[in-house]
Design an enzyme around this catalytic site. Structure first.
Site, PDB file in Angstrom:
ATOM      1  N   ASP A 183       0.863  -1.172   0.000  1.00 60.36           N
ATOM      2  CA  ASP A 183       0.000   0.000   0.000  1.00 60.36           C
ATOM      3  C   ASP A 183       0.902   1.225   0.000  1.00 60.36           C
ATOM      4  O   ASP A 183       2.012   1.185   0.532  1.00 60.36           O
ATOM      5  CB  ASP A 183      -0.889  -0.006   1.250  1.00 60.36           C
ATOM      6  N   TRP A 201     -13.423  -1.925  -1.411  1.00 60.69           N
ATOM      7  CA  TRP A 201     -12.531  -2.184  -0.283  1.00 60.69           C
ATOM      8  C   TRP A 201     -12.783  -3.559   0.351  1.00 60.69           C
ATOM      9  O   TRP A 201     -13.922  -3.931   0.614  1.00 60.69           O
ATOM     10  CB  TRP A 201     -12.703  -1.075   0.766  1.00 60.69           C
ATOM     11  N   MET A 203       1.292   3.680   9.287  1.00 61.92           N
ATOM     12  CA  MET A 203       0.383   4.005   8.193  1.00 61.92           C
ATOM     13  C   MET A 203      -0.041   5.462   8.315  1.00 61.92           C
ATOM     14  O   MET A 203      -0.286   5.950   9.415  1.00 61.92           O
ATOM     15  CB  MET A 203      -0.848   3.105   8.251  1.00 61.92           C
TER      16      MET A 203
HETATM   17 MN    MN Z   1      -4.659   2.994   3.977  1.00 61.43          MN
END
Ligand code: MN
Ligand code: NAG
Length: 354
Positions: A203, A265, A295
């Site tokens: 990601d 998602w 993150m």
């Molecule tokens: Mn994310």
């Protein structure tokens, strides 16, 4: 006509008996010594040019032909190349400070990574990397996150002594996002450019905070983001395979790549986990100290709502995985752009069927 011999005989005839014998012996020894040194020199020179010949031809012949016919010269050629990088890079230091509140400047980062070449490639100059790694990032409208990823990850990846390239796979248009399909496309597109043997899928908003958490492949598929801050530096559940993962080409082929049918998602990471288990493999992870990641906090993207079909799809992985994967992948490349720190491949992934 016999002129070259004349000076010698002229010298010898001028000498009396005993010293003549001595001088003759000396001459014979000297000449044979000279001859053998010359021969040695000549032979070693001829040898190295033979090796060069084989090493040039190596690329055109199949490896089996080389090994069976020219096994000795090939070994010598390899010894003359860069040595393999060590199993554990001496450049690693452990914890890395990451702060997403400090501004980063891409111009500064390009300057700070002078050994990264156009398109985001790097390989060590003093040793041969153990693996060739394509780093694949599914993407759309996250330039602000990408800046941080490049800022923190490029220095770490170089310290890990990897031969790597960074591929941003950008979904064109504004239809529903398809993360797993973008990762399949990254696999296919990166292989067109270089002979990668390992694929790290990441990601864009996750960076590791320990440089010993290697972006490379292991015997089993690797879950790299094993201790994310948003899950209290642990796993949300034991089977979690989201965030950052690494699969070798062999692992990836074994599971027929990733599913293409997860629009929106969620769920695709669990499907990948199911595929791995269905093929008799297991998940490898760093320990929870080495595996710490951060993150970037953000709101859910538009056109990436939770996929309501995900539970139904996950329950059928074993049946669907043979038909849906890298063998059924279809897409269109809209645009390829090479930037100093990455390649951006914009692709049309289509829309959900029915
Ligand atoms: Mn994310
Ligand atoms: C980034 O750094 C460069 C100098 O390397 C500077 O010219 C530029 O204005 C900076 N950009 C921002 C947005 O601060």
């Amino acid at each position: 006509m016999k002129q070259p011999l004349l000076p010698v005989s002229a010298v010898t005839s001028a000498l009396p008996g005993a010293s003549l014998q001595k001088a003759c012996k000396f001459l014979v020894v000297f000449c044979s010594l000279h001859l053998s040194v010359t021969m040695l020199y000549y032979l070693s020179g001829a040898d190295s040019s033979i090796f060069q010949y084989f090493s040039i031809n190596q690329q055109q012949q199949t490896p089996t032909a080389i090994y069976s016919t020219y096994s000795t010269p090939l070994t010598t050629t390899i010894a003359k190349e860069l040595p393999d990088c060590p199993e554990s890079s001496p450049l690693l230091r452990g914890p890395v400070t990451v702060n997403f509140n400090v501004q980063v400047n891409i111009t500064e980062d390009i300057k700070a990574n002078p050994h990264v070449t156009e398109g985001g490639h790097y390989k060590p100059s003093d040793c041969k990397a153990l693996q060739k790694v394509a780093i694949i990032i599914p993407f759309r409208n996250r330039d602000s996150h990408l800046k941080y990823w490049l800022h923190y990850m490029h220095p770490i990846l170089q310290k890990q002594q990897l031969d790597y390239g960074v591929y941003i796979i950008n979904q064109d248009g504004d239809n529903t996002f398809n993360r797993a399909k973008l990762m399949n496309i990254g696999y296919a597109e990166s292989l067109k450019e270089y002979d990668y043997d390992c694929f790290v899928f990441s990601d864009v908003d996750i960076v590791i905070t320990n440089d010993r958490n290697l972006y490379r492949c292991y015997n089993q598929p690797r879950h790299i983001s094993a201790a994310m801050d948003k899950f209290g530096f642990g796993l949300p559940y034991a089977q979690y395979f989201g965030g950052v993962s690494a699969l070798s080409k062999e692992h990836f082929r074994k599971i027929n790549g990733f599913p293409n049918k997860y629009w929106g998602w969620g769920g695709e990471d669990d499907d990948i986990y199911n595929r791995i288990v269905a093929k008799g493999m297991s998940i490898s992870r760093p320990d929870t100290v080495t595996g710490k990641c951060q993150m970037i906090k953000h709101n859910r993207d538009e056109k990436n709502d939770a996929n309501p079909k995900r539970f139904d799809l996950i329950s059928k992985t074993r049946e669907s995985m043979e038909k849906d994967g890298i063998n059924s992948l279809s897409y269109k490349v809209v645009k390829t752009e090479k930037f100093p720190l990455y390649v951006k491949i914009t692709v049309d992934v289509g829309i959900p069927s029915r």
